[in-house]
Design a protein around this motif. Structure first.
Motif, PDB file in Angstrom:
ATOM      1  N   TYR A   1       4.861 -27.631 -19.021  1.00 27.51           N
ATOM      2  CA  TYR A   1       3.646 -27.005 -18.492  1.00 27.51           C
ATOM      3  C   TYR A   1       3.944 -25.895 -17.488  1.00 27.51           C
ATOM      4  O   TYR A   1       3.122 -25.008 -17.275  1.00 27.51           O
ATOM      5  CB  TYR A   1       2.774 -28.067 -17.815  1.00 27.51           C
ATOM      6  N   SER A   2       5.099 -25.978 -16.844  1.00 27.27           N
ATOM      7  CA  SER A   2       5.499 -24.968 -15.862  1.00 27.27           C
ATOM      8  C   SER A   2       6.987 -24.696 -16.048  1.00 27.27           C
ATOM      9  O   SER A   2       7.776 -25.628 -16.254  1.00 27.27           O
ATOM     10  CB  SER A   2       5.235 -25.460 -14.438  1.00 27.27           C
TER      11      SER A   2
ATOM     12  N   VAL B   1       4.567 -20.404 -21.441  1.00 32.36           N
ATOM     13  CA  VAL B   1       4.454 -21.320 -20.302  1.00 32.36           C
ATOM     14  C   VAL B   1       4.446 -20.510 -19.005  1.00 32.36           C
ATOM     15  O   VAL B   1       5.253 -19.585 -18.831  1.00 32.36           O
ATOM     16  CB  VAL B   1       5.629 -22.328 -20.296  1.00 32.36           C
TER      17      VAL B   1
ATOM     18  N   PRO C   1       0.574 -23.889 -14.426  1.00 32.72           N
ATOM     19  CA  PRO C   1       0.339 -24.084 -15.869  1.00 32.72           C
ATOM     20  C   PRO C   1      -0.761 -23.173 -16.388  1.00 32.72           C
ATOM     21  O   PRO C   1      -1.774 -22.951 -15.717  1.00 32.72           O
ATOM     22  CB  PRO C   1      -0.072 -25.553 -15.959  1.00 32.72           C
TER      23      PRO C   1
ATOM     24  N   SER D   1      -1.813 -23.661 -19.706  1.00 34.78           N
ATOM     25  CA  SER D   1      -2.369 -24.363 -20.858  1.00 34.78           C
ATOM     26  C   SER D   1      -2.358 -25.862 -20.584  1.00 34.78           C
ATOM     27  O   SER D   1      -1.513 -26.367 -19.844  1.00 34.78           O
ATOM     28  CB  SER D   1      -1.552 -24.048 -22.116  1.00 34.78           C
TER      29      SER D   1
ATOM     30  N   SER E   1      -1.854 -27.874 -23.003  1.00 32.60           N
ATOM     31  CA  SER E   1      -0.917 -28.390 -23.996  1.00 32.60           C
ATOM     32  C   SER E   1       0.511 -28.054 -23.595  1.00 32.60           C
ATOM     33  O   SER E   1       0.776 -26.949 -23.127  1.00 32.60           O
ATOM     34  CB  SER E   1      -1.213 -27.785 -25.376  1.00 32.60           C
ATOM     35  N   PRO E   2       1.438 -28.979 -23.785  1.00 36.27           N
ATOM     36  CA  PRO E   2       2.826 -28.698 -23.425  1.00 36.27           C
ATOM     37  C   PRO E   2       3.474 -27.729 -24.406  1.00 36.27           C
ATOM     38  O   PRO E   2       2.986 -27.530 -25.522  1.00 36.27           O
ATOM     39  CB  PRO E   2       3.487 -30.082 -23.494  1.00 36.27           C
ATOM     40  N   TYR E   3       4.571 -27.163 -23.999  1.00 36.16           N
ATOM     41  CA  TYR E   3       5.307 -26.226 -24.848  1.00 36.16           C
ATOM     42  C   TYR E   3       5.887 -26.945 -26.059  1.00 36.16           C
ATOM     43  O   TYR E   3       6.434 -28.039 -25.950  1.00 36.16           O
ATOM     44  CB  TYR E   3       6.441 -25.579 -24.050  1.00 36.16           C
TER      45      TYR E   3
END
Length: 355
Positions: free
Chosen positions: A251-252, A318, A323, A325, A327-329
Protein backbone atom coordinates in the motif's frame (compact mmCIF):
# COMPACT_ATOMS: atom_id res chain seq x y z
CA UNK A 1 16.34 33.81 34.69
CA UNK A 2 16.23 30.47 32.85
CA UNK A 3 12.54 30.43 31.85
CA UNK A 4 10.30 33.17 30.44
CA UNK A 5 7.65 34.83 32.57
CA UNK A 6 4.49 33.93 30.67
CA UNK A 7 0.96 35.09 31.37
CA UNK A 8 -1.10 32.76 29.20
CA UNK A 9 -0.94 29.18 27.96
CA UNK A 10 -0.78 30.38 24.37
CA UNK A 11 2.47 32.21 25.11
CA UNK A 12 4.27 28.87 25.50
CA UNK A 13 4.63 28.53 21.73
CA UNK A 14 5.45 32.20 21.05
CA UNK A 15 8.98 32.56 19.63
CA UNK A 16 9.32 36.19 20.71
CA UNK A 17 8.53 35.29 24.34
CA UNK A 18 10.10 31.87 24.78
CA UNK A 19 13.19 31.92 22.52
CA UNK A 20 14.34 35.45 21.63
CA UNK A 21 14.94 36.62 25.23
CA UNK A 22 17.43 33.77 25.77
CA UNK A 23 19.56 34.15 22.65
CA UNK A 24 22.15 36.22 24.62
CA UNK A 25 22.54 33.22 26.95
CA UNK A 26 23.68 31.18 23.98
CA UNK A 27 26.42 33.65 23.08
CA UNK A 28 27.61 33.83 26.69
CA UNK A 29 27.52 30.07 27.29
CA UNK A 30 31.04 29.16 26.01
CA UNK A 31 32.74 31.66 28.34
CA UNK A 32 30.66 30.50 31.32
CA UNK A 33 31.52 26.88 30.56
CA UNK A 34 35.23 27.69 30.64
CA UNK A 35 34.83 29.40 33.99
CA UNK A 36 33.22 26.37 35.67
CA UNK A 37 34.76 23.55 33.59
CA UNK A 38 36.78 22.23 36.54
CA UNK A 39 33.94 22.41 39.07
CA UNK A 40 31.22 19.71 38.97
CA UNK A 41 29.02 21.80 41.24
CA UNK A 42 29.57 24.82 39.03
CA UNK A 43 28.57 22.83 35.95
CA UNK A 44 25.35 21.68 37.62
CA UNK A 45 24.58 25.23 38.68
CA UNK A 46 25.22 26.54 35.18
CA UNK A 47 22.97 23.82 33.77
CA UNK A 48 20.14 24.88 36.07
CA UNK A 49 20.62 28.59 35.33
CA UNK A 50 20.71 28.17 31.55
CA UNK A 51 17.52 28.02 29.52
CA UNK A 52 17.06 24.33 28.56
CA UNK A 53 16.39 25.19 24.92
CA UNK A 54 19.69 27.07 24.76
CA UNK A 55 21.71 24.31 26.41
CA UNK A 56 20.09 21.65 24.20
CA UNK A 57 20.82 23.63 21.03
CA UNK A 58 24.40 24.22 22.15
CA UNK A 59 24.84 20.46 22.66
CA UNK A 60 23.60 19.78 19.12
CA UNK A 61 26.23 22.17 17.71
CA UNK A 62 28.97 20.60 19.81
CA UNK A 63 27.97 17.13 18.60
CA UNK A 64 27.92 18.44 15.02
CA UNK A 65 31.59 19.42 15.43
CA UNK A 66 32.37 15.96 16.83
CA UNK A 67 30.61 14.28 13.90
CA UNK A 68 32.55 16.45 11.45
CA UNK A 69 35.96 15.70 12.92
CA UNK A 70 35.36 11.95 13.32
CA UNK A 71 33.90 11.58 9.82
CA UNK A 72 36.81 13.39 8.17
CA UNK A 73 39.41 11.42 10.12
CA UNK A 74 37.78 8.05 9.37
CA UNK A 75 36.46 8.97 5.92
CA UNK A 76 33.19 7.48 7.10
CA UNK A 77 30.16 9.77 6.86
CA UNK A 78 27.57 7.79 8.84
CA UNK A 79 28.55 9.20 12.23
CA UNK A 80 25.21 10.99 12.66
CA UNK A 81 23.39 7.82 11.57
CA UNK A 82 24.85 5.94 14.54
CA UNK A 83 23.36 8.48 16.96
CA UNK A 84 20.12 9.17 15.06
CA UNK A 85 18.01 6.74 17.06
CA UNK A 86 19.26 8.06 20.42
CA UNK A 87 19.64 11.82 20.31
CA UNK A 88 15.97 12.96 20.07
CA UNK A 89 15.14 10.87 23.14
CA UNK A 90 18.21 12.24 24.94
CA UNK A 91 16.99 15.79 24.23
CA UNK A 92 13.52 14.94 25.55
CA UNK A 93 15.17 13.45 28.65
CA UNK A 94 17.19 16.68 28.96
CA UNK A 95 14.00 18.77 29.14
CA UNK A 96 12.58 16.31 31.65
CA UNK A 97 15.69 16.41 33.84
CA UNK A 98 15.79 20.20 33.75
CA UNK A 99 12.13 20.40 34.81
CA UNK A 100 12.76 18.07 37.73
CA UNK A 101 15.81 20.04 38.89
CA UNK A 102 13.73 23.21 38.70
CA UNK A 103 10.90 21.65 40.70
CA UNK A 104 8.43 21.89 37.81
CA UNK A 105 5.67 19.38 36.93
CA UNK A 106 7.09 16.69 34.65
CA UNK A 107 4.22 14.30 33.97
CA UNK A 108 3.84 15.33 30.33
CA UNK A 109 7.58 15.15 29.82
CA UNK A 110 7.63 11.72 31.46
CA UNK A 111 5.12 10.61 28.84
CA UNK A 112 7.15 12.19 26.02
CA UNK A 113 10.31 10.43 27.21
CA UNK A 114 8.38 7.15 27.34
CA UNK A 115 7.35 7.62 23.71
CA UNK A 116 10.88 8.59 22.73
CA UNK A 117 12.32 5.55 24.48
CA UNK A 118 9.97 3.18 22.63
CA UNK A 119 10.93 4.86 19.35
CA UNK A 120 14.65 4.64 20.18
CA UNK A 121 14.51 0.96 21.11
CA UNK A 122 12.83 0.01 17.84
CA UNK A 123 15.08 2.09 15.60
CA UNK A 124 18.30 1.21 17.42
CA UNK A 125 17.50 -2.51 17.23
CA UNK A 126 16.68 -2.32 13.52
CA UNK A 127 19.85 -0.35 12.79
CA UNK A 128 21.93 -2.81 14.80
CA UNK A 129 20.62 -5.95 13.11
CA UNK A 130 21.35 -4.40 9.71
CA UNK A 131 24.98 -3.99 10.75
CA UNK A 132 24.85 -0.23 11.32
CA UNK A 133 27.12 -0.41 14.35
CA UNK A 134 29.69 -2.66 12.68
CA UNK A 135 33.10 -1.03 12.47
CA UNK A 136 33.47 0.66 9.08
CA UNK A 137 29.78 0.42 8.10
CA UNK A 138 28.44 3.37 6.14
CA UNK A 139 25.23 4.33 4.38
CA UNK A 140 25.72 3.08 0.80
CA UNK A 141 24.27 6.32 -0.58
CA UNK A 142 27.20 8.42 0.65
CA UNK A 143 29.63 6.48 -1.54
CA UNK A 144 27.38 7.06 -4.56
CA UNK A 145 27.19 10.80 -3.83
CA UNK A 146 30.98 10.98 -3.32
CA UNK A 147 31.51 9.44 -6.76
CA UNK A 148 29.18 11.95 -8.41
CA UNK A 149 30.51 15.26 -7.03
CA UNK A 150 33.97 16.87 -6.71
CA UNK A 151 35.83 16.09 -3.48
CA UNK A 152 35.72 19.71 -2.27
CA UNK A 153 31.95 19.80 -2.81
CA UNK A 154 31.44 16.64 -0.76
CA UNK A 155 33.58 18.01 2.09
CA UNK A 156 31.41 21.14 2.07
CA UNK A 157 28.31 18.91 2.14
CA UNK A 158 29.76 17.17 5.19
CA UNK A 159 30.60 20.46 6.87
CA UNK A 160 27.07 21.78 6.42
CA UNK A 161 24.38 19.15 5.96
CA UNK A 162 25.79 15.77 7.01
CA UNK A 163 27.40 16.82 10.29
CA UNK A 164 25.87 20.08 11.54
CA UNK A 165 22.44 20.41 9.94
CA UNK A 166 21.44 16.82 10.69
CA UNK A 167 22.67 17.18 14.27
CA UNK A 168 20.60 20.34 14.78
CA UNK A 169 17.61 18.64 13.12
CA UNK A 170 17.68 15.87 15.72
CA UNK A 171 17.40 18.56 18.38
CA UNK A 172 14.63 20.45 16.58
CA UNK A 173 12.32 17.44 16.24
CA UNK A 174 12.54 17.07 20.04
CA UNK A 175 12.06 20.83 20.66
CA UNK A 176 8.30 20.40 21.34
CA UNK A 177 9.52 19.03 24.67
CA UNK A 178 10.38 22.63 25.58
CA UNK A 179 6.78 23.67 24.85
CA UNK A 180 5.50 20.77 26.97
CA UNK A 181 7.78 21.94 29.78
CA UNK A 182 6.46 25.51 29.63
CA UNK A 183 2.81 24.51 29.32
CA UNK A 184 3.08 22.21 32.35
CA UNK A 185 3.40 25.31 34.53
CA UNK A 186 -0.18 26.19 33.56
CA UNK A 187 -1.66 22.68 33.28
CA UNK A 188 0.49 20.29 35.32
CA UNK A 189 -1.79 17.25 35.12
CA UNK A 190 -1.95 14.81 32.23
CA UNK A 191 -5.25 14.95 30.35
CA UNK A 192 -7.11 12.44 28.23
CA UNK A 193 -5.74 14.18 25.14
CA UNK A 194 -2.19 13.60 26.35
CA UNK A 195 -2.96 9.90 26.72
CA UNK A 196 -4.39 9.97 23.20
CA UNK A 197 -1.17 11.43 21.79
CA UNK A 198 0.88 8.80 23.60
CA UNK A 199 -1.35 6.05 22.19
CA UNK A 200 -1.10 7.47 18.66
CA UNK A 201 2.69 7.73 18.90
CA UNK A 202 3.03 4.15 20.14
CA UNK A 203 0.74 2.96 17.35
CA UNK A 204 3.03 4.62 14.80
CA UNK A 205 6.06 2.98 16.40
CA UNK A 206 4.23 -0.34 16.03
CA UNK A 207 3.59 0.38 12.34
CA UNK A 208 7.31 1.00 11.90
CA UNK A 209 8.09 -2.28 13.63
CA UNK A 210 5.76 -4.27 11.35
CA UNK A 211 7.12 -2.54 8.23
CA UNK A 212 10.74 -3.15 9.23
CA UNK A 213 10.04 -6.79 10.09
CA UNK A 214 8.28 -7.43 6.79
CA UNK A 215 11.22 -5.99 4.90
CA UNK A 216 13.69 -7.92 7.07
CA UNK A 217 11.81 -11.19 6.47
CA UNK A 218 11.78 -10.57 2.72
CA UNK A 219 15.52 -9.96 2.53
CA UNK A 220 16.07 -13.06 4.66
CA UNK A 221 14.04 -15.03 2.11
CA UNK A 222 16.12 -13.50 -0.70
CA UNK A 223 19.33 -14.66 0.96
CA UNK A 224 17.90 -18.16 1.32
CA UNK A 225 16.82 -18.07 -2.35
CA UNK A 226 20.40 -17.36 -3.40
CA UNK A 227 21.31 -20.63 -1.71
CA UNK A 228 18.61 -22.48 -3.62
CA UNK A 229 15.84 -22.40 -1.00
CA UNK A 230 12.37 -20.88 -1.29
CA UNK A 231 10.98 -20.20 2.16
CA UNK A 232 7.29 -20.74 2.96
CA UNK A 233 5.14 -17.71 2.17
CA UNK A 234 7.20 -16.68 -0.86
CA UNK A 235 7.20 -17.65 -4.50
CA UNK A 236 10.03 -17.63 -6.98
CA UNK A 237 8.42 -14.66 -8.75
CA UNK A 238 8.33 -12.71 -5.46
CA UNK A 239 12.02 -13.27 -4.89
CA UNK A 240 13.03 -12.67 -8.51
CA UNK A 241 11.37 -9.26 -8.27
CA UNK A 242 14.08 -8.18 -5.82
CA UNK A 243 12.07 -5.91 -3.50
CA UNK A 244 9.23 -6.37 -1.04
CA UNK A 245 5.67 -5.56 -2.11
CA UNK A 246 3.65 -7.55 0.43
CA UNK A 247 2.06 -6.50 3.71
CA UNK A 248 2.25 -2.77 4.39
CA UNK A 249 4.58 -2.42 1.40
CA UNK A 250 1.70 -3.29 -0.90
CA UNK A 251 0.00 0.00 0.00
CA UNK A 252 2.97 2.32 0.56
CA UNK A 253 6.44 2.19 -0.99
CA UNK A 254 7.91 3.32 2.35
CA UNK A 255 5.50 2.61 5.21
CA UNK A 256 8.32 2.83 7.76
CA UNK A 257 9.27 6.31 6.51
CA UNK A 258 5.63 7.39 6.64
CA UNK A 259 5.37 6.38 10.29
CA UNK A 260 8.74 7.99 11.10
CA UNK A 261 7.71 11.38 9.77
CA UNK A 262 4.29 11.09 11.42
CA UNK A 263 5.81 10.37 14.84
CA UNK A 264 7.64 13.69 14.96
CA UNK A 265 4.79 15.59 13.35
CA UNK A 266 2.52 14.26 16.10
CA UNK A 267 5.09 15.31 18.70
CA UNK A 268 4.89 18.84 17.28
CA UNK A 269 1.10 18.69 17.31
CA UNK A 270 1.21 17.53 20.92
CA UNK A 271 3.12 20.69 21.81
CA UNK A 272 0.58 22.80 19.92
CA UNK A 273 -2.29 21.18 21.79
CA UNK A 274 -0.55 21.57 25.15
CA UNK A 275 -0.03 25.28 24.47
CA UNK A 276 -3.53 25.77 23.03
CA UNK A 277 -2.04 26.97 19.72
CA UNK A 278 -2.85 26.13 16.12
CA UNK A 279 0.82 26.30 15.13
CA UNK A 280 4.20 27.26 16.52
CA UNK A 281 7.87 27.70 15.71
CA UNK A 282 8.63 24.06 16.57
CA UNK A 283 7.09 23.16 13.20
CA UNK A 284 10.59 23.78 11.82
CA UNK A 285 11.77 20.35 13.02
CA UNK A 286 9.16 18.05 11.44
CA UNK A 287 8.95 20.27 8.34
CA UNK A 288 12.66 19.93 7.65
CA UNK A 289 12.48 16.22 8.47
CA UNK A 290 9.79 15.76 5.82
CA UNK A 291 11.91 17.63 3.27
CA UNK A 292 14.88 15.46 4.17
CA UNK A 293 12.86 12.31 3.61
CA UNK A 294 11.70 13.60 0.25
CA UNK A 295 15.30 14.01 -0.92
CA UNK A 296 16.73 10.83 0.59
CA UNK A 297 13.80 8.73 -0.61
CA UNK A 298 14.16 10.11 -4.13
CA UNK A 299 17.83 9.04 -4.16
CA UNK A 300 16.99 5.61 -2.70
CA UNK A 301 14.33 4.99 -5.33
CA UNK A 302 16.59 6.18 -8.13
CA UNK A 303 19.14 3.55 -7.10
CA UNK A 304 16.48 0.84 -6.62
CA UNK A 305 14.87 1.49 -10.00
CA UNK A 306 18.27 1.00 -11.62
CA UNK A 307 18.59 -2.45 -10.01
CA UNK A 308 15.10 -3.89 -10.43
CA UNK A 309 13.13 -3.60 -13.72
CA UNK A 310 9.71 -3.92 -12.06
CA UNK A 311 10.30 -1.05 -9.62
CA UNK A 312 9.05 1.64 -12.02
CA UNK A 313 5.77 -0.25 -12.37
CA UNK A 314 5.54 -0.53 -8.58
CA UNK A 315 6.28 3.18 -8.26
CA UNK A 316 3.50 4.04 -10.71
CA UNK A 317 0.91 1.99 -8.84
CA UNK A 318 1.80 2.53 -5.16
CA UNK A 319 2.12 5.85 -3.34
CA UNK A 320 5.51 6.86 -1.97
CA UNK A 321 4.27 7.52 1.56
CA UNK A 322 0.48 7.77 1.57
CA UNK A 323 -1.56 4.89 0.07
CA UNK A 324 -3.30 5.79 -3.18
CA UNK A 325 -5.48 2.67 -3.40
CA UNK A 326 -7.43 0.37 -1.13
CA UNK A 327 -6.07 -2.59 -3.08
CA UNK A 328 -2.54 -3.88 -2.52
CA UNK A 329 0.04 -3.98 -5.28
CA UNK A 330 -0.12 -6.99 -7.60
CA UNK A 331 2.61 -7.91 -10.05
CA UNK A 332 1.31 -7.08 -13.55
CA UNK A 333 0.59 -10.05 -15.78
CA UNK A 334 2.10 -9.61 -19.24
CA UNK A 335 -0.46 -10.77 -21.78
CA UNK A 336 0.60 -11.83 -25.29
CA UNK A 337 -0.51 -9.51 -28.05
CA UNK A 338 -3.46 -10.90 -30.02
CA UNK A 339 -3.07 -10.39 -33.75
CA UNK A 340 -6.45 -10.25 -35.44
CA UNK A 341 -7.14 -11.47 -38.98
CA UNK A 342 -7.97 -7.95 -40.13
CA UNK A 343 -4.55 -6.74 -38.98
CA UNK A 344 -2.83 -9.51 -40.96
CA UNK A 345 -4.86 -8.58 -44.01
CA UNK A 346 -3.82 -4.93 -43.77
CA UNK A 347 -0.14 -5.85 -43.47
CA UNK A 348 -0.40 -8.18 -46.48
CA UNK A 349 -2.11 -5.46 -48.51
CA UNK A 350 0.64 -2.95 -47.65
CA UNK A 351 3.36 -5.40 -48.75
CA UNK A 352 1.59 -5.97 -52.10
CA UNK A 353 1.39 -2.21 -52.70
CA UNK A 354 5.10 -1.84 -52.00
CA UNK A 355 5.84 -4.46 -54.68
Amino acid sequence: MALPALRALEDCSDWSKTVEPFIPQFYALPEKLLQVSTSPQGLVQLYRETNPLVSGFALSLFLGAVFLVVSEINRNYSQVDRCWSLLPTIYLAHFNLWARLAGLPSQRLDAAVFVGTAWSIRLTYNYWRKGGYTVGSEDYRWEIVRNQVPAIAFHFLNLTFISFIQSVLLFLIAAPGYVLLLSSRFEPEITGADVGYVAAELALVLVEWFADQQQWDYHGAKNAYREGKILPGYTQADLDRGFVTSGLWGYSRHPNFTAEQSIWFFMYQWGCFASNSLYGWTAAGPSFLILLFQGSTWLTELITAGKYPEYNEYRNRVGMFVPTSFSPYMTPVVKPKIIRTSELAKKLEQKQKQK
